[in-house]
Every structure is written in C-alpha cells, then in structure tokens.
Design a protein around this motif. Structure first.
Motif, PDB file in Angstrom:
ATOM      1  N   THR A  80       0.831  -1.207   0.000  1.00  0.00           N
ATOM      2  CA  THR A  80       0.000   0.000   0.000  1.00  0.00           C
ATOM      3  C   THR A  80       0.866   1.258   0.000  1.00  0.00           C
ATOM      4  O   THR A  80       2.056   1.212   0.332  1.00  0.00           O
ATOM      5  CB  THR A  80      -0.918   0.034   1.237  1.00  0.00           C
ATOM      6  N   ASP A  82       0.548   3.614   2.101  1.00  0.00           N
ATOM      7  CA  ASP A  82       0.927   3.844   3.499  1.00  0.00           C
ATOM      8  C   ASP A  82       2.185   3.058   3.861  1.00  0.00           C
ATOM      9  O   ASP A  82       3.058   3.566   4.565  1.00  0.00           O
ATOM     10  CB  ASP A  82      -0.214   3.454   4.444  1.00  0.00           C
ATOM     11  N   GLU A  85       5.111   4.859   2.263  1.00  0.00           N
ATOM     12  CA  GLU A  85       5.452   6.076   3.008  1.00  0.00           C
ATOM     13  C   GLU A  85       6.161   5.726   4.314  1.00  0.00           C
ATOM     14  O   GLU A  85       7.120   6.401   4.705  1.00  0.00           O
ATOM     15  CB  GLU A  85       4.196   6.908   3.287  1.00  0.00           C
TER      16      GLU A  85
END
Length: 153
Positions: A80, A82, A85
């Motif tokens: 993902t 996320d 990141e």
C-alpha cells in the motif's frame, strides 16, 4: 505569532496537542486584538545529509527522488501507499541516525535495499537487479539464493 486576520503580533495559545503521530504539534491560537481563532502546526525542521554520487558530484537529498526510485520496483506489488510512506520514513530516519553530513549514493542504496528486502522480496530483487547492475544470470541467481530461506533451497 502574527494573526492571519488583522496582522497583530499579540496572540495566545489556547490549546496544544500532538498531531501526525507525534511528528507535529497542533496549536489553537487566539488573537488578543481581534479575538479571531486560528490553528498552527509546528514541525521539526530536519536537515538530511547530502548525497555523494558515484562520479563524486554532491547533491542535496531529494525525498521525491527516493520515492520515485522505489515506486518502480513496487509496481503491481501488494504494497500500500501507506506502507511505502512508512518505508521512506524508516529510510530517512536511518540516514539521519548515521549523524553524517554526507552519505554516498551506494550507502543510501544499501539502506533502501535492506528496507525493500523486509517489505517485499520481488521488489527487492527488482531494485537490486538495477542497483547492483547484474552482468549475468549467475549473479542474479546468487542474489536470489541470498533472500530465499535455507529450507526452500
């Protein structure tokens, strides 16, 4: 802090709390002159080390360049945004923790590879194949054996 409504310099903090998982402080302020309320965010300014390229040229650290360099090997992988990141944050944290003003692009690449290896084996191999510039299938095979658990060989 200057009021964004009347430009007065006299404001007071009426509430403070952590935001962005503790990376920011959110402050609610009120102007003592016009009584308007507004929100400010306080973040730590972090200075990243400069990158020494293989040709000796020195460049400023560029988080967008890092992001682009890991997006390609992660294409069509079950990772993902996320997670990507979070990985970038871990990479940057590891680089800062070195405490150096400059880091070689090779050193940065090694940090990226170790994070990719933990996140996704296929993305790791994709990145490593470009980063390590495999010249033949044997070098590629050797890298695959390094990531494959012993019981699967």
């Amino acid at each position: 802090m200057q009021c964004p409504y009347c430009n007065a310099d006299d404001t007071k903090v009426i509430d403070s709390r952590l935001a962005a998982e503790g990376a920011q402080v959110r402050r609610r302020r009120q102007c003592n002159q016009c009584q308007e309320r507004f929100t400010t965010f306080e973040v730590v300014e972090v200075v990243m080390p400069r990158i020494i390229k293989s040709n000796g040229r020195i460049e400023p650290y560029d988080s967008q360049k890092l992001k682009r360099s890991i997006q390609l090997p992660l294409q069509k992988r079950p990772v993902t945004l996320d997670e990507q990141e979070a990985m970038i944050s871990r990479i940057e944290k590891r680089i800062r923790q070195l405490g150096e003003r400059e880091i070689s692009s090779k050193g940065l690449g090694e940090v990226v590879m170790s994070e990719l290896k933990e996140l996704d084996d296929v993305a790791y191999v994709r990145f490593a194949s470009v980063y390590r510039d495999f010249q033949d299938i044997e070098a590629f095979r050797q890298e695959l054996q390094n990531i494959r658990p012993v019981d699967e060989q």
